[in-house]
Scaffold this motif. Structure first.
Motif, short mmCIF file in Angstrom:
data_model
loop_
_atom_site.label_atom_id
_atom_site.label_comp_id
_atom_site.label_asym_id
_atom_site.label_seq_id
_atom_site.Cartn_x
_atom_site.Cartn_y
_atom_site.Cartn_z
N GLY A 24 0.82 -1.21 0.00
CA GLY A 24 0.00 0.00 0.00
C GLY A 24 0.85 1.26 0.00
N LYS A 25 1.87 1.29 0.87
CA LYS A 25 2.76 2.45 0.92
C LYS A 25 3.60 2.54 -0.35
CE LYS A 25 4.74 6.01 2.75
NZ LYS A 25 3.98 7.28 2.94
N GLY A 26 4.06 1.39 -0.83
CA GLY A 26 4.86 1.37 -2.06
C GLY A 26 4.08 1.89 -3.25
N GLY A 34 5.92 8.36 -10.51
CA GLY A 34 5.54 8.05 -11.88
C GLY A 34 6.16 6.76 -12.37
N GLN A 35 6.37 5.80 -11.45
CA GLN A 35 7.00 4.54 -11.79
C GLN A 35 6.12 3.37 -11.38
OE1 GLN A 35 11.07 4.15 -10.55
NE2 GLN A 35 11.67 6.14 -11.33
N GLN A 36 6.54 2.18 -11.78
CA GLN A 36 5.81 0.98 -11.40
C GLN A 36 6.22 0.51 -10.01
OE1 GLN A 36 6.90 -1.51 -14.85
NE2 GLN A 36 4.74 -1.52 -15.42
N LEU A 37 5.35 -0.33 -9.42
CA LEU A 37 5.62 -0.93 -8.12
C LEU A 37 6.00 -2.39 -8.33
CD1 LEU A 37 5.59 -1.01 -5.00
CD2 LEU A 37 3.14 -1.53 -5.14
N GLY A 38 7.11 -2.78 -7.75
CA GLY A 38 7.57 -4.15 -7.89
C GLY A 38 7.48 -4.92 -6.59
N ALA A 39 7.32 -6.24 -6.70
CA ALA A 39 7.35 -7.14 -5.55
C ALA A 39 8.52 -8.10 -5.75
CB ALA A 39 6.04 -7.92 -5.45
N LEU A 40 9.38 -8.21 -4.74
CA LEU A 40 10.50 -9.15 -4.79
C LEU A 40 10.12 -10.36 -3.95
CD1 LEU A 40 13.37 -10.00 -5.45
CD2 LEU A 40 14.17 -8.59 -3.54
N ILE A 41 10.10 -11.53 -4.58
CA ILE A 41 9.65 -12.75 -3.91
C ILE A 41 10.77 -13.78 -3.99
CG2 ILE A 41 7.81 -14.44 -3.71
CD1 ILE A 41 6.10 -12.63 -5.54
N VAL A 42 11.30 -14.17 -2.84
CA VAL A 42 12.39 -15.13 -2.75
C VAL A 42 11.92 -16.33 -1.95
CG1 VAL A 42 14.77 -15.52 -1.96
CG2 VAL A 42 14.11 -13.28 -2.86
N GLY A 43 12.15 -17.54 -2.47
CA GLY A 43 11.73 -18.72 -1.70
C GLY A 43 11.73 -19.98 -2.53
N GLY A 44 11.38 -21.08 -1.86
CA GLY A 44 11.34 -22.36 -2.54
C GLY A 44 10.17 -22.48 -3.50
N LYS A 45 9.06 -21.76 -3.20
CA LYS A 45 7.88 -21.76 -4.06
C LYS A 45 7.44 -20.32 -4.31
CE LYS A 45 6.28 -26.27 -2.37
NZ LYS A 45 5.15 -27.01 -1.70
#
Length: 326
Positions: A24-26, A34-45
Motif C-alpha cells: 500500500g505504501k509502495g 511516476g514509476q511501477q511498483l515491484g514485488a520481490l519474492i524469494v523462496g522455494g515456491k
C-alpha cells in the motif's frame, strides 16, 4: 523497471500483513515517482505468490525460486535478492522489521554497500530524495534519515505503520525472474516448530495491557484477558509485573519487551515509564486508565480515564459484552 520494490514475506503460504501494508505504501510512493511498483519474492515456491502480489497492487513481480530457499537463511535469501537487484536496479526496497527481516535487511545492505534504516515508521520521496523516519529515545525523538549514494535505499518498516493495500482479485502484472547464483549457504534449517502458547503482540490490532495498578496477579488474570477478549485483541503487560512473575515475558511491552503499534492500545494501571512508552507510543489510539491523574501515560494518551482500574474494567468489559450480545 519498477523504482520501488517491496520484499514479500509470507504467512501460511500467503502475503503477510506487513507486506500488504508495504504494498500500500509502495503504491503511493511509486505513483508519486511516476514509476511501477515491484514485488520481490524469494523462496522455494516463490512463483506461487506472484499473483497474490499483483492482487495487492504490484505491477511487476520479480521471483527468485530455488529449492535451497525453502527455509529462510541469511546467505540464501541475500544471494537471491542481490541477483534480482543487480539485474533490475530498483531505487528503494521496503521490508518489514521483524527479527528475521532486520537480519536480512542489514546483511543485504552490507553486501550491496548501500544504506539501511531499521524500524522505520515513515518513508517519503521528494525530488528523488528518499527519507525514512524512525523514533528513538523512547519516542521522544523522531529521526529523519536521508539516503545518498548507491541504490537501492533499504527501509525496514515497523508493523502497522501504514494502511494495508486493498485486494483487487483478478489483477495481473508482469512476471520477471532472476536465478539464484552459486551460493555457499552455511546454515541448514532442518526443522521449524512454532512455539505453542505464545502471543504475537506485534501483529495484534488491539492490545490491552496491565500494570502494577492492578495490585496483584489475580486481578490481572481476572480483568485483563477478559477485556482483551471482549475487544477482540491480545493482552500485554508492563515490565514491572513481568519481573514480579505475574505473567510470562512474551506478554511484555516496552523497550526490553515487544515494540507494538496497534490501532488501539488500552493501558490499565500502567504509569507510563519511559521504557514502556518506547514500546507503544506509536499506537494509533491510546486509552489510559489510571487513578493517578499525573501519571506519565496520560501525556501520550488519546483518551484518559482517571479512576481505579479494578472498579472500571469490570464495568467496561460487561458493557462491551452486553453490546456484542445484541
Amino acid at each position: 523497471m519498477p523504482g520501488v520494490w517491496v520484499f514479500i514475506e509470507t504467512v501460511n503460504d500467503d502475503v503477510a500483513a506487513i507486506s500488504r501494508e508495504l504494498l500500500g505504501k509502495g503504491r503511493e510512493l511509486a505513483d508519486a515517482m511516476g514509476q511501477q511498483l515491484g514485488a520481490l519474492i524469494v523462496g522455494g515456491k516463490a512463483g506461487s505468490l506472484a499473483q497474490r502480489a499483483f492482487a495487492f497492487g504490484a505491477d511487476v513481480a520479480c521471483v527468485v525460486e530455488d529449492s535451497s530457499l525453502s527455509q529462510y537463511t541469511t546467505d540464501g535469501y541475500v544471494a537471491g535478492a542481490v541477483a534480482a537487484i543487480k539485474e533490475y536496479n530498483p531505487e528503494l526496497l521496503l521490508t518489514g522489521s521483524s527479527f528475521q527481516m532486520r537480519d536480512f535487511a542489514a546483511a543485504l545492505a552490507a553486501e550491496l554497500g548501500v544504506g539501511v534504516a531499521v524500524d522505520a515508521t515513515g518513508v517519503s520521496i521528494e525530488g528523488g530524495q528518499i527519507t525514512a523516519t524512525r523514533p528513538s529515545h523512547g519516542g521522544n525523538v523522531i529521526n529523519s534519515i536521508t539516503f545518498s549514494g548507491a541504490r537501492p535505499a533499504i527501509v525496514a518498516a515497523r508493523k502497522q505503520s501504514f494502511a494495508e493495500a486493498k485486494e483487487q482479485p483478478g489483477r495481473t502484472g508482469t512476471l520477471l525472474q532472476a536465478a539464484l547464483p552459486a551460493t555457499d549457504i552455511r546454515t541448514q534449517v532442518t526443522n521449524v516448530t512454532p512455539k505453542s502458547g505464545v502471543v504475537n503482540l506485534t501483529d495484534a490490532a488491539i492490545i490491552v495491557t496491565g500494570g502494577r495498578g492492578l495490585s496483584n496477579p489475580e486481578n490481572y488474570q481476572k480483568l485483563i484477558p477478559p477485556l482483551a477478549k471482549a475487544l477482540g485483541g491480545a493482552y500485554g503487560a508492563s515490565r514491572a509485573i513481568v519481573d514480579a512473575g505475574w505473567i510470562p515475558y512474551e506478554h511484555q511491552v516496552g523497550q526490553t519487551g515487544k515494540t507494538v503499534s496497534p490501532k488501539l492500545y488500552v493501558a490499565c494501571g500502567v504509569s507510563g515509564a519511559i521504557q514502556h512508552l518506547a514500546g507503544m507510543r506509536t499506537s494509533r489510539n491510546i486509552v489510559a486508565i489510571n487513578k493517578d491523574a499525573e501519571a506519565p501515560i496520560f501525556r501520550v494518551a488519546t483518551f484518559g480515564v482517571v479512576g481505579d482500574v479494578n472498579e472500571i474494567l469490570p464495568l467496561l468489559t460487561d458493557e462491551l459484552n452486553r453490546r456484542l450480545s445484541r
